[in-house]
Design a protein around this motif. Structure first.
Motif, mmCIF file in Angstrom:
data_model
loop_
_atom_site.group_PDB
_atom_site.id
_atom_site.type_symbol
_atom_site.label_atom_id
_atom_site.label_comp_id
_atom_site.label_asym_id
_atom_site.label_seq_id
_atom_site.Cartn_x
_atom_site.Cartn_y
_atom_site.Cartn_z
ATOM 1 N N PHE A 40 7.624 15.614 17.620
ATOM 2 C CA PHE A 40 7.398 14.654 16.717
ATOM 3 C C PHE A 40 7.016 13.343 17.200
ATOM 4 O O PHE A 40 6.102 12.618 16.887
ATOM 5 C CB PHE A 40 8.849 14.366 15.901
ATOM 6 C CG PHE A 40 8.813 14.251 14.506
ATOM 7 C CD1 PHE A 40 8.125 15.109 13.664
ATOM 8 C CD2 PHE A 40 8.974 12.868 14.039
ATOM 9 C CE1 PHE A 40 8.232 14.801 12.361
ATOM 10 C CE2 PHE A 40 8.920 12.665 12.627
ATOM 11 C CZ PHE A 40 8.409 13.552 11.839
ATOM 12 N N ARG A 41 7.586 12.847 18.359
ATOM 13 C CA ARG A 41 7.082 11.829 19.208
ATOM 14 C C ARG A 41 5.486 11.998 19.745
ATOM 15 O O ARG A 41 4.803 11.061 19.438
ATOM 16 C CB ARG A 41 7.839 11.453 20.350
ATOM 17 C CG ARG A 41 9.414 10.927 19.905
ATOM 18 C CD ARG A 41 10.249 10.213 21.140
ATOM 19 N NE ARG A 41 10.277 11.182 22.137
ATOM 20 C CZ ARG A 41 11.209 12.032 22.228
ATOM 21 N NH1 ARG A 41 12.249 11.738 21.480
ATOM 22 N NH2 ARG A 41 11.356 12.634 23.496
ATOM 23 N N ARG A 42 5.392 13.148 19.998
ATOM 24 C CA ARG A 42 3.918 13.393 20.558
ATOM 25 C C ARG A 42 2.971 13.425 19.241
ATOM 26 O O ARG A 42 1.828 13.033 19.475
ATOM 27 C CB ARG A 42 3.838 14.944 21.189
ATOM 28 C CG ARG A 42 2.667 15.172 21.875
ATOM 29 C CD ARG A 42 2.557 16.119 22.626
ATOM 30 N NE ARG A 42 2.691 17.455 21.950
ATOM 31 C CZ ARG A 42 2.663 19.009 22.488
ATOM 32 N NH1 ARG A 42 2.839 18.990 23.915
ATOM 33 N NH2 ARG A 42 2.732 19.974 21.883
ATOM 34 N N GLU A 43 3.514 13.802 18.097
ATOM 35 C CA GLU A 43 2.420 13.778 17.049
ATOM 36 C C GLU A 43 2.232 12.451 16.745
ATOM 37 O O GLU A 43 1.045 11.919 16.449
ATOM 38 C CB GLU A 43 3.157 14.577 15.904
ATOM 39 C CG GLU A 43 2.222 14.503 14.711
ATOM 40 C CD GLU A 43 2.791 15.052 13.300
ATOM 41 O OE1 GLU A 43 2.063 15.163 12.454
ATOM 42 O OE2 GLU A 43 4.112 15.453 13.274
ATOM 43 N N ALA A 44 3.154 11.584 16.660
ATOM 44 C CA ALA A 44 2.827 9.913 16.400
ATOM 45 C C ALA A 44 1.809 9.469 17.591
ATOM 46 O O ALA A 44 0.989 8.789 17.354
ATOM 47 C CB ALA A 44 3.985 9.294 16.596
ATOM 48 N N GLU A 45 2.137 9.780 18.848
ATOM 49 C CA GLU A 45 1.199 9.514 19.890
ATOM 50 C C GLU A 45 -0.239 9.796 19.767
ATOM 51 O O GLU A 45 -1.149 9.154 19.940
ATOM 52 C CB GLU A 45 1.927 9.849 21.249
ATOM 53 C CG GLU A 45 3.031 9.407 21.702
ATOM 54 C CD GLU A 45 3.600 9.741 22.864
ATOM 55 O OE1 GLU A 45 2.963 10.757 23.312
ATOM 56 O OE2 GLU A 45 4.738 9.328 23.362
ATOM 57 N N ARG A 72 0.852 -1.125 -0.135
ATOM 58 C CA ARG A 72 -0.031 0.001 0.057
ATOM 59 C C ARG A 72 0.922 1.353 0.170
ATOM 60 O O ARG A 72 1.862 1.316 0.569
ATOM 61 C CB ARG A 72 -0.942 -0.015 1.310
ATOM 62 C CG ARG A 72 -0.247 0.283 2.484
ATOM 63 C CD ARG A 72 -1.158 0.235 3.953
ATOM 64 N NE ARG A 72 -0.379 0.012 4.995
ATOM 65 C CZ ARG A 72 -0.991 -0.442 6.379
ATOM 66 N NH1 ARG A 72 -2.358 -0.392 6.207
ATOM 67 N NH2 ARG A 72 -0.551 -0.439 7.308
ATOM 68 N N ASN A 73 0.467 2.293 -0.551
ATOM 69 C CA ASN A 73 0.976 3.684 -0.637
ATOM 70 C C ASN A 73 0.776 4.190 0.844
ATOM 71 O O ASN A 73 -0.322 4.380 1.462
ATOM 72 C CB ASN A 73 0.517 4.496 -1.687
ATOM 73 C CG ASN A 73 0.971 4.166 -3.068
ATOM 74 O OD1 ASN A 73 1.913 3.413 -3.233
ATOM 75 N ND2 ASN A 73 0.088 4.171 -4.079
ATOM 76 N N VAL A 74 1.822 4.801 1.363
ATOM 77 C CA VAL A 74 1.842 5.713 2.819
ATOM 78 C C VAL A 74 2.523 6.908 2.552
ATOM 79 O O VAL A 74 3.155 7.164 1.439
ATOM 80 C CB VAL A 74 2.214 4.511 3.594
ATOM 81 C CG1 VAL A 74 1.708 3.503 3.856
ATOM 82 C CG2 VAL A 74 3.663 4.437 3.334
ATOM 83 N N ALA A 75 2.339 7.872 3.414
ATOM 84 C CA ALA A 75 3.221 8.979 3.557
ATOM 85 C C ALA A 75 3.770 8.687 4.560
ATOM 86 O O ALA A 75 3.616 8.250 5.698
ATOM 87 C CB ALA A 75 2.148 10.187 3.621
ATOM 88 N N VAL A 76 5.200 9.155 4.244
ATOM 89 C CA VAL A 76 6.385 9.209 5.466
ATOM 90 C C VAL A 76 6.822 10.539 5.834
ATOM 91 O O VAL A 76 7.375 11.304 4.809
ATOM 92 C CB VAL A 76 7.461 8.247 4.913
ATOM 93 C CG1 VAL A 76 8.484 8.233 6.148
ATOM 94 C CG2 VAL A 76 7.174 6.849 4.812
ATOM 95 N N PRO A 112 14.043 11.078 12.748
ATOM 96 C CA PRO A 112 12.467 10.650 13.219
ATOM 97 C C PRO A 112 11.747 10.675 11.848
ATOM 98 O O PRO A 112 11.793 11.252 11.283
ATOM 99 C CB PRO A 112 12.153 11.712 14.314
ATOM 100 C CG PRO A 112 13.426 12.264 14.761
ATOM 101 C CD PRO A 112 14.497 12.380 13.580
ATOM 102 N N TYR A 113 10.739 9.475 12.101
ATOM 103 C CA TYR A 113 10.033 9.550 10.904
ATOM 104 C C TYR A 113 8.666 9.031 11.566
ATOM 105 O O TYR A 113 8.560 8.371 12.569
ATOM 106 C CB TYR A 113 10.397 8.458 9.710
ATOM 107 C CG TYR A 113 10.124 7.263 9.860
ATOM 108 C CD1 TYR A 113 8.944 6.439 9.661
ATOM 109 C CD2 TYR A 113 11.104 6.341 10.674
ATOM 110 C CE1 TYR A 113 8.800 5.102 10.122
ATOM 111 C CE2 TYR A 113 10.969 4.954 10.799
ATOM 112 C CZ TYR A 113 10.107 4.641 10.712
ATOM 113 O OH TYR A 113 9.703 2.962 10.957
ATOM 114 N N ILE A 114 7.421 9.376 10.756
ATOM 115 C CA ILE A 114 6.103 9.066 11.177
ATOM 116 C C ILE A 114 5.636 8.208 9.885
ATOM 117 O O ILE A 114 5.831 9.365 8.692
ATOM 118 C CB ILE A 114 5.313 10.021 11.497
ATOM 119 C CG1 ILE A 114 5.728 10.449 12.796
ATOM 120 C CG2 ILE A 114 3.762 9.399 11.673
ATOM 121 C CD1 ILE A 114 5.062 11.788 13.152
ATOM 122 N N ALA A 115 5.079 7.184 9.684
ATOM 123 C CA ALA A 115 4.432 6.726 8.453
ATOM 124 C C ALA A 115 2.994 6.520 8.729
ATOM 125 O O ALA A 115 2.423 6.262 10.062
ATOM 126 C CB ALA A 115 4.692 5.099 8.354
#
Length: 494
Positions: A75-80, A42-46, A103-106
């Protein structure tokens, strides 16, 4: 840590899971790539945290170290936050971590156009698509506010409309949980919110609340209805002063056919005093009569994408909420196809009371939360057992931290289930209103909580001793929470 970290490139494999394809955008804090999740296809945004921005380059070593620590934490908080928000109008989190110390978020890839591009192309919208966009965005915002989380950067650039007309809120990078224990992160030289959409309290660097989002969202809704912002960005001279001190004309001044109820709603959303702005639930209630309904004809002139399509053809929607595991039904819970049994409900209440006494809302409490509407429908509003079910359901939600869902239950008990004006009823009303104040405090609504505590003190002074003691115990508990917030040296740190 260095600002000259690795820069991602096409075909690169991130964390062994996501193969980067095409860069989608780049801002001051982050850059986003379209990628393919190798295991699913699947396509995702990273989304990567940018470590090479010009702002970072200007800092000395000590400032840079402190600044990066803040950015990493945000950035960690955004993921949470993304992991906790379950709504099809908010991108769900697929994964997060570090890739070559970056750091990355998918997350779900949101395709389509920004509301900014959509408005620039279509200028003044017909009422139906304007309200369809507003209502879908409001539903996603209501999900965030229920947790409670404030977005803090609502603007047309952070609202997407996909090819099917589905609206999605994006960029929770500076979103903030409104829990009393939430850590606050302030970045060097950062400006929270966006020019032209900042609430007065953001401009003055005061504590944000859910009503802060309401102001920014009011600016967006104004533009949807009027074809222009309440205070256009081109009017650079005095723009901040206009948001602080001036009231715009109603949107209907610029566009014919805007219903009076919507004019009134938008102006209340743009009130300079946060406590006078409507909550998101009231916003949705006002939108409801004007929102397109299933079977309505396609609006004219046509737009692409058509944001009315999800409202007019809800069965055609291909975007759904991420699956949530359902809690197993209690063996003693009444089925949906049978009348409620008083003894079964009483037993559930007794079990729920024990769960709440132990501080752990469990299966019985969840069962009661699912039957508040049924008990009222079958047994009316005057039966004490109905009020007991509603109270336990609300207490369970409050203890679980779901303040956005608990507050309306307490308010409904006060307004529709509690009858009489004797000492017991007056004490109960005072306690209910203090519970609402506690929920509002979780959303940062300090003034409303202080007012409720003061009113409860006056009520307690006129009650017989046993009832006064109960109100005073509750009043002191809420007052201590207010005192703790006021004493927090970071209370204005956004």
């Amino acid at each position: 840590m260095s600002a000259e970290e690795h820069r991602p490139g096409a075909r690169e494999l991130v964390d062994g899971r996501y193969e980067l394809d095409t860069p989608l955008g780049r801002g001051g804090m982050a850059q986003v790539w379209q990628a393919c999740e190798v295991s699913t296809g699947r396509n995702v945004a990273v989304k990567f945290l940018r470590l090479d921005s010009e702002d970072l380059r200007r800092l000395d070593t000590r400032e840079l170290r402190a600044e990066l620590a803040v950015l990493y934490a945000r950035f960690r908080r955004e993921a949470e936050l993304l992991s906790s928000l379950d709504h099809s109008g908010i991108p769900e989190l697929y994964g997060h971590g570090l890739h070559r110390d970056m750091p990355y978020i998918a997350m779900r890839l949101v395709t389509g156009v920004t509301l900014r591009s959509f408005l620039d192309e279509h200028n003044t919208l017909p009422l139906a698509p304007a309200i369809a966009v507003a209502a879908q965005a409001a539903e996603a915002l209501a999900c965030a506010h229920t947790h409670p989380v404030v977005h803090r950067d609502l603007k047309p650039q952070n609202i997407m409309i996909d090819d099917e007309g589905v609206v999605t809120l994006i960029d929770f990078g500076i979103a903030k949980p409104l829990r009393a224990d939430a850590t606050r992160y302030t970045a060097h030289g950062s400006t929270l919110g966006s020019r032209g959409y900042q609430a007065p309290e953001q401009i003055m660097e005061k504590e944000p609340t859910a009503r802060t989002d309401i102001y920014s969202f009011g600016c967006v809704v104004y533009e949807l209805l009027a074809g222009r912002p309440p205070f256009p960005l081109g009017e650079d001279s005095g723009l901040i002063g206009k948001h602080l001190y001036e009231d715009p004309p109603p949107p209907g001044v610029y566009t014919a056919g805007v219903p009076e109820a919507l004019d009134d709603l938008v102006l209340r959303m743009l009130d300079k005093v946060p406590e006078r702005r409507p909550a998101i639930g009231e916003v949705l209630d006002v939108f409801a009569p004007f929102c397109p309904r299933p079977g309505d004809p396609e609006p004219r002139p046509r737009t692409h994408p058509d944001p009315t399509a999800p409202c007019r053809r809800p069965k055609d929607r291909s975007v759904a909420s991420r699956p949530v595991a359902a809690a197993p039904p209690s063996p003693s819970s009444p089925g949906q196809d049978e009348w409620l049994d008083v003894r079964v409900v009483q037993q559930l209440c007794a079990t729920a009371e024990q769960e709440l006494y132990e501080g752990e809302p469990g299966e019985a409490t969840r069962s009661l939360q699912g039957m508040t509407g049924r008990v009222r429908q079958e047994w009316g509003s005057r039966r004490p057992l109905v009020r007991r079910v509603w109270r336990l359901a609300a207490d369970g939600l409050r203890l679980a931290g779901d303040f956005g869902a608990a507050a309306p239950l307490y308010q409904d008990i006060d307004s529709g289930l509690l009858h009489g004006e004797g000492p017991a009823e007056r004490a109960e009303r005072a306690v209910l209103r203090l519970r609402v104040a506690e929920c509002r405090l979780a959303f940062g609504e300090m003034a409303a909580a202080i007012e409720a505590v003061q009113a409860a003190g006056h009520t307690a002074a006129g009650l017989p001793a046993p009832y006064a003691t109960r109100v005073e115990d509750e009043r002191r508990a809420v007052d201590e929470q207010i005192t703790a917030r006021l004493a927090d040296p970071e209370s204005t740190d956004l």
